[in-house]
Design a protein around this motif. Structure first.
Motif, PDB file in Angstrom:
ATOM      1  N   GLU A  29       0.825  -1.207   0.000  1.00 31.59           N
ATOM      2  CA  GLU A  29       0.000   0.000   0.000  1.00 31.59           C
ATOM      3  C   GLU A  29       0.861   1.260   0.000  1.00 31.59           C
ATOM      4  OE1 GLU A  29      -2.498  -3.356   1.017  1.00 31.59           O
ATOM      5  OE2 GLU A  29      -0.583  -2.708   1.833  1.00 31.59           O
ATOM      6  N   ALA A  30       1.972   1.244   0.727  1.00 29.61           N
ATOM      7  CA  ALA A  30       2.876   2.402   0.724  1.00 29.61           C
ATOM      8  C   ALA A  30       3.454   2.630  -0.669  1.00 29.61           C
ATOM      9  CB  ALA A  30       3.991   2.190   1.748  1.00 29.61           C
ATOM     10  N   LYS A  31       3.779   1.550  -1.358  1.00 28.39           N
ATOM     11  CA  LYS A  31       4.274   1.672  -2.734  1.00 28.39           C
ATOM     12  C   LYS A  31       3.183   2.176  -3.667  1.00 28.39           C
ATOM     13  CE  LYS A  31       7.875  -1.832  -2.337  1.00 28.39           C
ATOM     14  NZ  LYS A  31       8.300  -3.202  -2.734  1.00 28.39           N
ATOM     15  N   LEU A  32       1.945   1.745  -3.437  1.00 23.74           N
ATOM     16  CA  LEU A  32       0.825   2.231  -4.234  1.00 23.74           C
ATOM     17  C   LEU A  32       0.686   3.746  -4.083  1.00 23.74           C
ATOM     18  CD1 LEU A  32      -1.724   1.901  -5.983  1.00 23.74           C
ATOM     19  CD2 LEU A  32      -2.971   1.322  -3.875  1.00 23.74           C
ATOM     20  N   VAL A  33       0.783   4.249  -2.871  1.00 20.16           N
ATOM     21  CA  VAL A  33       0.711   5.690  -2.635  1.00 20.16           C
ATOM     22  C   VAL A  33       1.794   6.403  -3.445  1.00 20.16           C
ATOM     23  CG1 VAL A  33       1.011   7.521  -0.910  1.00 20.16           C
ATOM     24  CG2 VAL A  33      -0.371   5.496  -0.365  1.00 20.16           C
ATOM     25  N   LYS A  38       3.004   9.943  -8.291  1.00 17.68           N
ATOM     26  CA  LYS A  38       3.781  10.242  -9.503  1.00 17.68           C
ATOM     27  C   LYS A  38       2.925  10.201 -10.771  1.00 17.68           C
ATOM     28  CE  LYS A  38       7.901   8.250  -7.454  1.00 17.68           C
ATOM     29  NZ  LYS A  38       8.791   7.081  -7.437  1.00 17.68           N
ATOM     30  N   SER A  39       1.643   9.913 -10.640  1.00 12.20           N
ATOM     31  CA  SER A  39       0.786   9.715 -11.815  1.00 12.20           C
ATOM     32  C   SER A  39      -0.123  10.921 -12.069  1.00 12.20           C
ATOM     33  CB  SER A  39      -0.080   8.460 -11.617  1.00 12.20           C
ATOM     34  OG  SER A  39      -1.155   8.735 -10.730  1.00 12.20           O
ATOM     35  N   ASP A  40      -0.773  10.901 -13.212  1.00  9.99           N
ATOM     36  CA  ASP A  40      -1.755  11.930 -13.567  1.00  9.99           C
ATOM     37  C   ASP A  40      -3.024  11.806 -12.740  1.00  9.99           C
ATOM     38  OD1 ASP A  40      -0.034  12.845 -15.506  1.00  9.99           O
ATOM     39  OD2 ASP A  40      -1.025  11.788 -17.144  1.00  9.99           O
ATOM     40  N   SER A  41      -3.184  10.728 -12.024  1.00  7.97           N
ATOM     41  CA  SER A  41      -4.381  10.494 -11.208  1.00  7.97           C
ATOM     42  C   SER A  41      -4.323  11.206  -9.863  1.00  7.97           C
ATOM     43  CB  SER A  41      -4.562   8.997 -10.960  1.00  7.97           C
ATOM     44  OG  SER A  41      -4.717   8.331 -12.178  1.00  7.97           O
ATOM     45  N   PHE A  42      -3.147  11.687  -9.498  1.00  8.71           N
ATOM     46  CA  PHE A  42      -2.938  12.294  -8.185  1.00  8.71           C
ATOM     47  C   PHE A  42      -3.570  13.680  -8.119  1.00  8.71           C
ATOM     48  CE2 PHE A  42      -0.177  14.684  -5.144  1.00  8.71           C
ATOM     49  CZ  PHE A  42      -0.503  13.969  -4.005  1.00  8.71           C
ATOM     50  N   GLY A  58      -2.796   8.766  10.572  1.00  7.69           N
ATOM     51  CA  GLY A  58      -3.637   8.220   9.522  1.00  7.69           C
ATOM     52  C   GLY A  58      -3.416   8.922   8.196  1.00  7.69           C
ATOM     53  N   HIS A  59      -3.761   8.222   7.118  1.00  4.51           N
ATOM     54  CA  HIS A  59      -3.631   8.764   5.765  1.00  4.51           C
ATOM     55  C   HIS A  59      -4.726   8.175   4.891  1.00  4.51           C
ATOM     56  CE1 HIS A  59      -1.946   8.547   1.578  1.00  4.51           C
ATOM     57  NE2 HIS A  59      -1.867   9.842   1.825  1.00  4.51           N
ATOM     58  N   ALA A  60      -5.306   9.000   4.047  1.00  5.17           N
ATOM     59  CA  ALA A  60      -6.281   8.541   3.057  1.00  5.17           C
ATOM     60  C   ALA A  60      -5.941   9.186   1.723  1.00  5.17           C
ATOM     61  CB  ALA A  60      -7.704   8.907   3.460  1.00  5.17           C
ATOM     62  N   LEU A  61      -5.971   8.380   0.678  1.00  3.64           N
ATOM     63  CA  LEU A  61      -5.661   8.884  -0.655  1.00  3.64           C
ATOM     64  C   LEU A  61      -6.867   8.685  -1.568  1.00  3.64           C
ATOM     65  CD1 LEU A  61      -3.663  10.166  -2.548  1.00  3.64           C
ATOM     66  CD2 LEU A  61      -2.675   7.911  -2.970  1.00  3.64           C
ATOM     67  N   PHE A  62      -7.412   9.788  -2.016  1.00  2.00           N
ATOM     68  CA  PHE A  62      -8.493   9.821  -2.996  1.00  2.00           C
ATOM     69  C   PHE A  62      -7.855  10.278  -4.298  1.00  2.00           C
ATOM     70  CE2 PHE A  62     -10.462  10.287   1.077  1.00  2.00           C
ATOM     71  CZ  PHE A  62     -11.762   9.796   0.973  1.00  2.00           C
ATOM     72  N   SER A  63      -8.040   9.526  -5.377  1.00  4.24           N
ATOM     73  CA  SER A  63      -7.396   9.871  -6.641  1.00  4.24           C
ATOM     74  C   SER A  63      -8.337   9.608  -7.812  1.00  4.24           C
ATOM     75  CB  SER A  63      -6.087   9.094  -6.812  1.00  4.24           C
ATOM     76  OG  SER A  63      -6.319   7.699  -6.785  1.00  4.24           O
ATOM     77  N   TYR A 167      -9.480   1.500 -13.073  1.00  2.00           N
ATOM     78  CA  TYR A 167      -8.411   2.038 -12.259  1.00  2.00           C
ATOM     79  C   TYR A 167      -7.250   2.401 -13.165  1.00  2.00           C
ATOM     80  CZ  TYR A 167     -10.419   0.580  -7.768  1.00  2.00           C
ATOM     81  OH  TYR A 167     -11.216   0.442  -6.654  1.00  2.00           O
ATOM     82  N   PRO A 168      -6.518   3.484 -12.839  1.00  2.00           N
ATOM     83  CA  PRO A 168      -5.362   3.859 -13.651  1.00  2.00           C
ATOM     84  C   PRO A 168      -4.189   2.884 -13.481  1.00  2.00           C
ATOM     85  CG  PRO A 168      -5.672   5.400 -11.838  1.00  2.00           C
ATOM     86  CD  PRO A 168      -6.808   4.430 -11.775  1.00  2.00           C
ATOM     87  N   ASP A 169      -3.224   2.972 -14.389  1.00  2.00           N
ATOM     88  CA  ASP A 169      -2.060   2.075 -14.399  1.00  2.00           C
ATOM     89  C   ASP A 169      -1.319   2.045 -13.062  1.00  2.00           C
ATOM     90  OD1 ASP A 169      -2.585   1.367 -16.985  1.00  2.00           O
ATOM     91  OD2 ASP A 169      -1.072   2.703 -17.856  1.00  2.00           O
ATOM     92  N   ALA A 170      -1.305   3.131 -12.329  1.00  2.00           N
ATOM     93  CA  ALA A 170      -0.571   3.189 -11.055  1.00  2.00           C
ATOM     94  C   ALA A 170      -1.017   2.086 -10.099  1.00  2.00           C
ATOM     95  CB  ALA A 170      -0.748   4.550 -10.401  1.00  2.00           C
ATOM     96  N   PHE A 171      -2.239   1.615 -10.242  1.00  2.34           N
ATOM     97  CA  PHE A 171      -2.741   0.569  -9.355  1.00  2.34           C
ATOM     98  C   PHE A 171      -2.214  -0.820  -9.709  1.00  2.34           C
ATOM     99  CE2 PHE A 171      -5.547   3.920  -8.199  1.00  2.34           C
ATOM    100  CZ  PHE A 171      -5.979   3.612  -6.925  1.00  2.34           C
TER     101      PHE A 171
END
Length: 174
Positions: A29-33, A38-42, A58-63, A167-171
């Motif tokens: 999950e840390a690598k996914l973040v 680094k992606s256009d989805s961020f 805590g951390h939440a990532l909405f992309s 889902y974008p390629d980053a996933f």
């Protein structure tokens, strides 16, 4: 009570650690973040941290992702990952992060947020099975009960019936 704010570059080490510890000392999950950042989805304003006692707990990532209907892509938001340090779980940090992320996503004008998650947890935030909106996920196999969505504007996801979440390629990169 936690302080919620947008993640800064100075937080990256702590966010990495939160994601590692929250998921049983694994780094996926840390690598996914990192890949999403680094992606256009961020979307910087949708990478949220919860602070307590002077540290990030805590951390939440909405992309960005897309729902494809026919030959048209419609931008939506996906929530992944959300992480809370084990010592701070079940104290409302995740709830705060999700509510703030949904609010910010709504303010940015997105039609909905989708996720793959626990069917007993996310409905309290308005999430329900994505199939009730006529949405499917084909990139990988998950049960209907864990593929969920919430509309941020009434009727916005229903207008995308028959659509496929992509889902974008980053996933998928490692």
């Amino acid at each position: 009570m936690n302080t919620l704010r947008t993640e800064t570059s100075a937080d990256r080490g702590a966010v990495w650690q939160v994601n590692v510890e929250a998921f049983g000392n694994r780094e996926e999950e840390a690598k996914l973040v990192e890949r999403i950042r680094k992606s256009d989805s961020f979307i910087a304003s949708l990478s949220l941290v919860a602070e307590s006692e002077g540290g990030i707990v805590g951390h939440a990532l909405f992309s960005k992702a897309s729902i494809v209907v026919g030959d048209k892509d419609h931008e939506v938001i996906v929530l992944a990952p959300i992480a809370v340090l084990p010592a701070f779980q079940k104290q409302g940090s995740g709830k705060q992060l999700i509510e703030e992320g949904l609010s910010r996503s709504r303010e940015l004008g997105y039609p909905g947020v989708l996720l793959i998650g626990h069917p007993d947890y996310y409905p309290r935030f308005g999430f329900r099975q994505a199939r009730t909106f006529g949405l499917v996920l084909k990139q990988f196999e998950v049960s209907d009960e864990v593929f969920m969505a919430v509309e941020l504007t009434d009727g916005a996801l229903l207008a995308l019936q028959g659509g496929e979440l992509r889902y974008p390629d980053a996933f998928f990169r490692s």
